[in-house]
Write an enzyme that holds these catalytic residues in place. Structure first.
Site, PDB file in Angstrom:
ATOM      1  N   HIS A 126       1.148  -1.160   0.234  1.00  0.00           N
ATOM      2  CA  HIS A 126       0.054   0.025  -0.194  1.00  0.00           C
ATOM      3  C   HIS A 126       0.458   1.228   0.027  1.00  0.00           C
ATOM      4  O   HIS A 126       1.866   1.348   0.517  1.00  0.00           O
ATOM      5  CB  HIS A 126      -0.907  -0.305   1.315  1.00  0.00           C
ATOM      6  CG  HIS A 126      -1.597   1.360   1.375  1.00  0.00           C
ATOM      7  ND1 HIS A 126      -1.643   2.657   1.714  1.00  0.00           N
ATOM      8  CD2 HIS A 126      -3.068   0.708   1.000  1.00  0.00           C
ATOM      9  CE1 HIS A 126      -2.743   2.836   2.076  1.00  0.00           C
ATOM     10  NE2 HIS A 126      -3.225   1.916   1.786  1.00  0.00           N
ATOM     11  N   ASP A 204       3.071  -4.221   8.316  1.00  0.00           N
ATOM     12  CA  ASP A 204       1.707  -4.000   7.966  1.00  0.00           C
ATOM     13  C   ASP A 204       0.949  -4.822   7.919  1.00  0.00           C
ATOM     14  O   ASP A 204       0.375  -5.169   7.120  1.00  0.00           O
ATOM     15  CB  ASP A 204       1.512  -2.958   6.195  1.00  0.00           C
ATOM     16  CG  ASP A 204       0.261  -2.262   6.092  1.00  0.00           C
ATOM     17  OD1 ASP A 204      -0.097  -2.711   7.092  1.00  0.00           O
ATOM     18  OD2 ASP A 204       0.448  -1.740   4.905  1.00  0.00           O
ATOM     19  N   GLN A 207      -4.962  -4.563   7.803  1.00  0.00           N
ATOM     20  CA  GLN A 207      -6.455  -5.415   6.985  1.00  0.00           C
ATOM     21  C   GLN A 207      -5.579  -7.093   7.714  1.00  0.00           C
ATOM     22  O   GLN A 207      -6.414  -7.976   7.172  1.00  0.00           O
ATOM     23  CB  GLN A 207      -5.501  -6.097   5.444  1.00  0.00           C
ATOM     24  CG  GLN A 207      -5.853  -5.230   4.496  1.00  0.00           C
ATOM     25  CD  GLN A 207      -7.158  -4.253   4.536  1.00  0.00           C
ATOM     26  OE1 GLN A 207      -7.938  -5.313   4.825  1.00  0.00           O
ATOM     27  NE2 GLN A 207      -6.783  -2.644   4.326  1.00  0.00           N
ATOM     28  N   LYS A 230     -10.865  -0.620  10.947  1.00  0.00           N
ATOM     29  CA  LYS A 230     -10.301  -1.119  10.435  1.00  0.00           C
ATOM     30  C   LYS A 230     -10.451  -2.672  10.841  1.00  0.00           C
ATOM     31  O   LYS A 230     -11.326  -3.440  10.410  1.00  0.00           O
ATOM     32  CB  LYS A 230      -9.352  -1.456   9.217  1.00  0.00           C
ATOM     33  CG  LYS A 230      -8.885  -0.326   8.546  1.00  0.00           C
ATOM     34  CD  LYS A 230      -8.230  -1.341   7.442  1.00  0.00           C
ATOM     35  CE  LYS A 230      -7.432   0.149   6.473  1.00  0.00           C
ATOM     36  NZ  LYS A 230      -7.834   0.707   5.760  1.00  0.00           N
ATOM     37  N   CYS A 368      -5.069   2.116  -3.515  1.00  0.00           N
ATOM     38  CA  CYS A 368      -3.584   3.049  -2.958  1.00  0.00           C
ATOM     39  C   CYS A 368      -2.736   1.358  -3.579  1.00  0.00           C
ATOM     40  O   CYS A 368      -1.744   1.409  -2.351  1.00  0.00           O
ATOM     41  CB  CYS A 368      -3.787   3.131  -1.359  1.00  0.00           C
ATOM     42  SG  CYS A 368      -4.583   4.315  -0.975  1.00  0.00           S
TER      43      CYS A 368
END
Ligand code: C6P
Length: 411
Positions: A126, A204, A207, A230, A368
């Site tokens: 991303h 990261d 998600q 999220k 993104c």
């Protein structure tokens, strides 16, 4: 582990926003990778905080300030348990994933990188895990290198990893679950291979944190970042986890109140981590809502959530792949709860616009991840991303809508 499977439809009823019509059609919310919806428990926690406890933290010695401070620090301890950190002192509250990565780049990166060093990323990052490293590379003279993506099936070519982990590599930053393709990367293996060569790692988890059980010690990374919004929590708050010894050696990112021990006109002595990274009045209601979200998710069990979302994604994939004139992205196996696709001769934005008219909320665009889109030879995709409150019936309706869109563009 929860012994009995969750009652998914009862859980869905915890989300007031889902019970509405959009353009005269029942809302089907398939944009969960962008942001999740919020259960009543989180909304109530925010209202309760503002109705009873609101005050500034760490400063006052009055009752409300003590309560607000206890809530804020309680959320930090809860976050440590959520990702199995060794200590609450390893948890830094940020505005979100993006700010967590910028913090590491500006603090750890500025201290540890010099001209000629290499930051290793993957081709599926991303922009949040790419642009901060580009800015750092420009400032320090470091270079960027990338683990390649295999193609539409969206896997990393890990056969290249060892040769990419050269002596110059100082940091390997990687996405846990791709927001564009749903790929679940084997981050524990990737971090172990980096660690063997003395390379620091950042994962990261934007998600992944709310979608599968996360254990930062088992992953073996040095930094892990995610966003509250999220994972059923409020917007504007996120988490940077860092190994204590790394955080303690990092210079402050921003200066201001709250992060200091003593200040004189010419110099300042800073607090230890995590407080040295939280300058100024922080978002207090954010951690309160995040705390409620983490309790809510763990009562369901993230292993249950992952199974549910994966099943829905596989079902969707199988139904879509049976259509003509559709291109699907991401792996068949190791797929999290999202499906990215393109319809032949139809722009992704048109798919999303027409789906919206039918009450289905999708996302279309480059998500993104522009470099990844270029790597795949496309400008954009349409994406359906799921959470535990989504159902097979919704997928069936969504597939009908996709067919209607195909028909619309054929005539
Ligand atoms: N992806 C999506 O629709 P922030 O904005 O800081 O909360 O999260 C940034 C981010 C970082 N990494 C990954 C893998 C992400 O998916 C995101 C956010 C959203 O896919 C908005 S672009």
């Amino acid at each position: 582990m929860t012994a009995t499977p969750p009652d998914w439809s009862a859980l869905r009823a915890d989300f007031p926003i889902l019970d509405q019509k959009v353009h005269g059609q029942p809302l089907i919310y398939f944009d969960n990778a962008a942001t999740s919806q919020k259960p009543r428990a989180v909304i109530d926690a925010l209202v309760r905080y503002y109705e009873r406890d609101n005050a500034n933290v760490h400063r006052g010695i009055h009752e409300l300030s003590n309560r607000a401070t206890a809530a804020y620090e309680g959320a930090r301890a809860r976050t440590a348990r959520f990702i199995n950190a060794r200590s609450a002192d390893e948890i830094v509250f940020t505005r979100g994933t993006t700010e967590g990565i910028n913090l590491v780049a500006n603090s750890w990166g500025a201290k540890n990188l010099k001209a000629g060093d290499v930051i290793l990323l993957t081709e599926m990052e991303h922009h949040s895990n790419l642009v901060p490293w580009q800015l750092l590379a420009q400032r320090t003279g470091a270079k960027l290198a990338y683990v390649p993506v295999t193609g539409d099936e969206g896997l990393l070519d890990l056969s290249r990893l060892d040769s990419l982990l050269t002596e110059q590599v100082k940091l390997f930053a990687m996405v846990h679950i791709s927001n564009s393709m749903g790929t679940v990367n084997p981050v524990a293996e990737m971090c172990a291979r980096a660690r063997k060569r003395g390379v620091a790692t950042l994962v990261d988890g934007a998600q992944s944190a709310g979608h599968l059980p996360v254990d930062v010690q088992a992953i073996g990374c040095d930094f892990f970042v995610f966003s509250s919004h999220k994972i059923c929590g409020p917007t504007g708050i996120g988490v940077l986890w860092g190994r204590q010894e790394l955080l303690d050696a990092m210079p402050p990112y921003q200066g201001g109140g709250e992060m200091i021990l003593t200040v004189e006109y010419q110099q300042t002595e800073f607090k230890k981590a995590p407080h040295r990274f939280e300058a100024g009045t922080p978002d207090i209601s954010g951690p309160v809502g995040l705390h409620a979200a983490m309790d809510y998710l763990d009562a369901i069990g993230r292993e249950n959530i992952f199974r549910h979302d994966q099943e829905l994604a596989h079902y969707t994939y199988e139904r879509l792949v049976a259509l003509n004139g559709i291109r699907l992205f991401g792996p068949k196996q190791h797929r999290a709860g999202l499906v990215s696709f393109l319809l032949q001769d139809v722009h992704a934005h048109d798919v999303v616009t027409l789906a919206d008219q039918a009450g289905v909320a999708l996302r279309g665009g480059h998500h993104c991840t522009q470099p990844l889109m270029h790597r795949l030879g496309v400008e954009s995709t349409a994406r359906a991303s799921f959470y535990f409150y989504n159902t097979r019936d919704e997928v069936d309706r969504f597939v009908e809508v996709v067919k209607e869109i195909q028909k619309f563009f054929q005539t």
